[in-house]
Design an enzyme around this catalytic site. Structure first.
Site, mmCIF file in Angstrom:
data_model
loop_
_atom_site.group_PDB
_atom_site.id
_atom_site.type_symbol
_atom_site.label_atom_id
_atom_site.label_comp_id
_atom_site.label_asym_id
_atom_site.label_seq_id
_atom_site.Cartn_x
_atom_site.Cartn_y
_atom_site.Cartn_z
ATOM 1 C CG ASP A 105 75.376 1.194 -87.216
ATOM 2 O OD1 ASP A 105 75.094 0.181 -86.552
ATOM 3 O OD2 ASP A 105 75.805 2.248 -86.721
ATOM 4 C CG HIS B 27 75.162 9.113 -83.067
ATOM 5 N ND1 HIS B 27 75.951 9.089 -84.213
ATOM 6 C CD2 HIS B 27 74.794 7.835 -82.856
ATOM 7 C CE1 HIS B 27 76.025 7.845 -84.662
ATOM 8 N NE2 HIS B 27 75.333 7.060 -83.853
ATOM 9 C CG ASP B 28 77.938 6.205 -81.584
ATOM 10 O OD1 ASP B 28 78.176 5.567 -82.634
ATOM 11 O OD2 ASP B 28 76.831 6.207 -81.014
ATOM 12 C CG ASP C 195 72.744 5.653 -89.609
ATOM 13 O OD1 ASP C 195 73.089 6.591 -88.873
ATOM 14 O OD2 ASP C 195 73.389 4.597 -89.748
ATOM 15 C CD GLU D 287 79.870 3.262 -86.655
ATOM 16 O OE1 GLU D 287 79.947 3.851 -85.555
ATOM 17 O OE2 GLU D 287 79.033 2.348 -86.878
HETATM 18 O O1 TEU Z 1 78.255 2.535 -83.393
HETATM 19 C C1 TEU Z 1 79.192 1.535 -83.424
HETATM 20 C C2 TEU Z 1 80.225 1.725 -82.467
HETATM 21 O O2 TEU Z 1 81.315 1.391 -82.692
HETATM 22 C C3 TEU Z 1 79.865 2.412 -81.264
HETATM 23 O O3 TEU Z 1 78.937 1.709 -80.614
HETATM 24 C C4 TEU Z 1 81.021 2.527 -80.392
HETATM 25 O O4 TEU Z 1 81.575 1.340 -80.111
HETATM 26 C C5 TEU Z 1 80.626 3.086 -79.140
HETATM 27 O O5 TEU Z 1 79.605 3.913 -79.236
HETATM 28 C C6 TEU Z 1 81.755 3.868 -78.674
HETATM 29 O O6 TEU Z 1 81.438 4.148 -77.442
HETATM 30 C C7 TEU Z 1 77.163 2.348 -84.244
HETATM 31 C C8 TEU Z 1 76.198 3.501 -84.050
HETATM 32 O O7 TEU Z 1 76.837 4.687 -84.408
HETATM 33 C C9 TEU Z 1 75.795 3.486 -82.590
HETATM 34 O O8 TEU Z 1 75.006 4.597 -82.262
HETATM 35 C C10 TEU Z 1 75.031 2.215 -82.331
HETATM 36 O O9 TEU Z 1 74.760 2.135 -80.968
HETATM 37 C C11 TEU Z 1 75.858 1.000 -82.749
HETATM 38 O O10 TEU Z 1 76.497 1.146 -84.004
HETATM 39 C C12 TEU Z 1 74.945 -0.189 -82.918
HETATM 40 O O11 TEU Z 1 74.102 0.029 -84.011
#
Ligand code: TEU
Length: 566
Positions: A199, A331-332, A103, A258
């Site tokens: 990310d 994971h989000d 990542d 992403e």
């Molecule tokens: O996620 C980016 C992102 O778009 C998410 O935060 C999203 O907006 C949110 O989770 C939806 O509910 C990335 C990573 O995947 C996330 O785990 C991190 O928290 C974020 O970036 C910051 O690095």
């Protein structure tokens, strides 16, 4: 063992497995997953047949956002192990023919990273311009609630943080910042990693002057997202990154960006091989369809046709140029079977297999998030103390400060909190689901006694075995990786159907969304009655389909035939 003479686009026939290290497997009993735990369970990935392991962050971090706040990019956080453990993981994965994608979190660092510590040390610090400092903040809101600006008493200015205040944004306009990132990436390539998941990489180009964002009705802050997403110079930065990091490397890597808020058109530009930016993107359209005007926790009903319309438009949109990443969750996001399927125990397995059948026979690279292959579900959260995720906790704090009660917020949190995806991997029906001998950092859901790897691996008809069949199909049938895509029955309320074709071989994927049996239109099955069912969620489903043209509720079948034309 790994071969390195790969076609440039090897990842078109690959399946990626995402591991969230905190929640995968704990080897030292501290209740938090770690690298040795992953090494001990690589057999699970090998049994599934996946080609790539995407490792969410294990770098040194204060863990404010569970590792997406990095204080040292070239070291491993002790809660996960050591750099030697990571080297051992990469070697062990490679020995099993599994590549490792790291990542890359470079839109921001941790506020404890030496770069930021130096930047905030004084207004004249040589690294002051590595971040965004302003006397007066604009009205931007953070993605994790609150302002996107944090005051710094010592220097009397504010710094920008789109995520938590412990995640200050890097200034990618500064070539020193870019060179430092490229050097760090080359360092990891030298260590044997096979690529990067980048990310929020489409947020790195902030608009000049950082103008205020639009404030909608009821919004507490200006909309920072539409101000920062897909800035024009992102393309330049990604191309420069290709030149400075990957160009003179003999290996063929995998890069996935992403990109919240990216559209089909931009995605085609970002993933056009001729432009050499990224191989594929994570787009968010289908995971935002159930978000109402109040944001992600303002959940609105989502019927299958809307989900199908969105994903099939992306299929067609990137059919000629570009490439899709295929995912239901990560994971989000909340668990797919609870959100897009049916997690009632009678239907859970069938709907989990049906969702997987659709995703793994679409055109693109499929991603399996740890636990999807077991049909893991969302969590019946009950109280504020159940949550661990900064996004959910900040949301509760801001909303209750604005007068809401926790009870008002619970339904949205249950449906959409990121903690739904972050509960421990359910290895067994035993203590703490076999995840740890200690106290898990977040509780194991109650259904672990029924939903676990031990009761599925090697068990005919299980969700795990169904995933194994789908992964094998992508490896054995070039039509899955390289075939054209034809959406079908786009007006049907409960049938998700599409055709794939390549080199004289055709596939027809048919999936019933919902508990009611679905009669497949007879004209769609013309010429398929003596086709082979290469994938079926149950023996009965294929028999019923080929016998009477009816798909039982939450079942799916993939038919294969050799084209009449050839
Ligand atoms: O996620 C980016 C992102 O778009 C998410 O935060 C999203 O907006 C949110 O989770 C939806 O509910 C990335 C990573 O995947 C996330 O785990 C991190 O928290 C974020 O970036 C910051 O690095």
């Amino acid at each position: 063992m790994l071969t390195q003479d790969l076609p440039r686009d090897w990842w078109k026939s690959a399946v990626v497995y995402q591991i969230y290290p905190r929640s995968f497997a704990d080897s030292d009993g501290d209740g938090i997953g770690d690298l040795r735990g992953i090494i001990d369970h690589l057999g699970h990935l090998e049994a599934l047949g996946v080609d790539v392991l995407w490792l969410s962050p294990v770098y040194r971090s204060p863990q404010d956002d569970n590792g997406y706040d990095i204080s040292d990019y070239q070291d491993v956080d002790p809660i996960f192990g050591t750099l030697a453990d990571l080297d051992a993981l990469i070697a062990a994965a490679h020995a099993r023919g599994i590549r490792v994608v790291m990542d890359l979190v470079v839109n921001h660092t941790s506020d404890e990273h030496p770069w930021f510590v130096e930047s905030r040390s004084s207004r004249t610090s040589p690294r002051r311009d590595w971040y965004y400092w302003r006397d007066e903040p604009n009205n931007w809101g953070s993605f994790f609630s609150g302002s996107a600006w944090e005051p710094d008493e010592a220097t009397g200015q504010h710094y920008l943080h789109l995520f938590s205040r412990k995640q200050p944004d890097l200034n990618w306009e500064n070539p020193e910042v870019r060179e430092a990132v490229y050097a760090m990436m080359r360092w990891w390539l030298e260590r044997g990693v096979d690529g990067f998941r980048m990310d929020v990489i489409n947020l790195i180009d902030k608009p000049g002057g950082l103008p205020d964002g639009r404030v909608g009705p009821g919004d507490l802050w200006g909309d920072s997202f539409s101000m920062v997403a897909n800035g024009p110079r992102v393309h330049d930065h990604l191309r420069e990154m290709q030149d400075r990091v990957f160009a003179d490397h003999p290996h063929a890597f995998l890069t996935v960006g992403e990109m919240p808020g990216v559209g089909v058109g931009q995605a085609a530009l970002f993933t056009d091989p001729a432009r050499r930016e990224v191989d594929m993107v994570f787009q968010f359209e289908h995971v935002d369809l159930d978000s109402g005007p109040g944001g992600k926790f303002d959940v609105v009903p989502l019927a299958m046709p809307r989900l199908r319309e969105s994903l099939m438009r992306w299929q067609v949109g990137l059919a000629e140029v570009g490439w899709n990443s295929l995912y239901w969750d990560n994971h989000d996001q909340p668990r797919a079977v609870s959100r897009f399927g049916d997690d009632d125990e009678v239907w859970r397995e069938r709907s989990a297999k049906t969702l997987a059948t659709v995703l793994h026979t679409l055109r693109g690279t499929p991603y399996v998030y740890q636990g999807d292959e077991l049909g893991m579900t969302n969590v019946p959260f009950d109280s504020p103390s159940d949550f661990r995720d900064i996004e959910s906790l900040n949301y509760v704090r801001e909303q209750t400060a604005a007068g809401a009660s926790f009870g008002d917020l619970l339904a949205g949190l249950r449906a959409k909190s990121r903690d739904n995806a972050r509960t421990p991997m359910q290895w067994t029906g035993g203590l703490h689901a076999g995840f740890t001998t200690g106290e898990p950092w977040i509780p194991v859901p109650p259904n672990a006694s029924r939903v676990n790897a031990e009761s599925q691996v090697g068990v005919r008809g299980s969700v795990f075995e169904h995933y194994r069949v789908l992964v094998a199909l992508r490896h054995e049938e070039p039509v899955v990786a390289r075939g054209s895509i034809t959406p079908l029955a786009m007006d049907h309320p409960d049938l998700w159907a599409f055709g794939r074709a390549h080199d004289g071989v055709e596939l027809l994927t048919l999936a019933a969304f919902g508990r009611e049996p679905v009669t497949v239109p007879a004209e769609m099955l013309q010429g398929w009655t003596d086709a082979a069912a290469v994938v079926t969620t149950s023996a009965g489903a294929a028999t019923s389909l080929l016998g009477s043209g009816v798909l039982p509720g939450w079942e799916a079948v993939v038919l294969r035939r050799v084209s009449r034309a050839v």
